[in-house]
Scaffold this motif. Structure first.
Motif, PDB file in Angstrom:
ATOM      1  N   ARG A  57      52.145  28.679  -4.942  1.00 42.12           N
ATOM      2  CA  ARG A  57      50.991  27.773  -5.005  1.00 42.12           C
ATOM      3  C   ARG A  57      50.376  27.596  -3.620  1.00 42.12           C
ATOM      4  O   ARG A  57      49.161  27.662  -3.458  1.00 42.12           O
ATOM      5  CB  ARG A  57      51.418  26.407  -5.564  1.00 42.12           C
ATOM      6  N   ASN A  60      48.612  30.746  -2.426  1.00 35.08           N
ATOM      7  CA  ASN A  60      47.333  30.930  -3.112  1.00 35.08           C
ATOM      8  C   ASN A  60      46.273  29.987  -2.579  1.00 35.08           C
ATOM      9  O   ASN A  60      45.099  30.320  -2.548  1.00 35.08           O
ATOM     10  CB  ASN A  60      47.498  30.753  -4.624  1.00 35.08           C
ATOM     11  N   GLN A  61      46.671  28.806  -2.126  1.00 34.99           N
ATOM     12  CA  GLN A  61      45.720  27.864  -1.526  1.00 34.99           C
ATOM     13  C   GLN A  61      45.227  28.391  -0.186  1.00 34.99           C
ATOM     14  O   GLN A  61      44.104  28.108   0.213  1.00 34.99           O
ATOM     15  CB  GLN A  61      46.372  26.507  -1.317  1.00 34.99           C
ATOM     16  N   LYS A  63      44.768  31.570   0.560  1.00 31.50           N
ATOM     17  CA  LYS A  63      43.994  32.791   0.403  1.00 31.50           C
ATOM     18  C   LYS A  63      42.511  32.522   0.604  1.00 31.50           C
ATOM     19  O   LYS A  63      41.979  31.555   0.095  1.00 31.50           O
ATOM     20  CB  LYS A  63      44.202  33.367  -1.007  1.00 31.50           C
TER      21      LYS A  63
END
Length: 65
Positions: A57, A60-61, A63
């Motif tokens: 998580r 992905n934040q 990215k």
């Protein structure tokens, strides 16, 4: 120093350090370099001991959109 009643070996301390770094979102390749391991070793032995869902998580934040 850490007020632990059990004997705490260098091996255990090293493993705890590596796992904590991964939990704190330090990239496994960087952890491998600091620990003197290969990234393959970090993924094989330490990645499974971490909060994989939380790490994914967070990654992905980070990215770019």
């Amino acid at each position: 120093m850490i007020d632990c009643e059990k004997e705490f070996t260098w091996y255990a301390a090293r493993g705890t350090f590596i796992t904590k770094m991964i939990d704190d979102y330090v990239h496994p390749i960087a952890v491998a370099k600091i620990a003197g391991n290969s990234p393959k070793t970090i993924y094989k032995y330490y990645w499974e001991q971490t909060d994989n869902e939380g790490i994914m998580r967070k990654m992905n934040q980070l990215k770019p959109a």
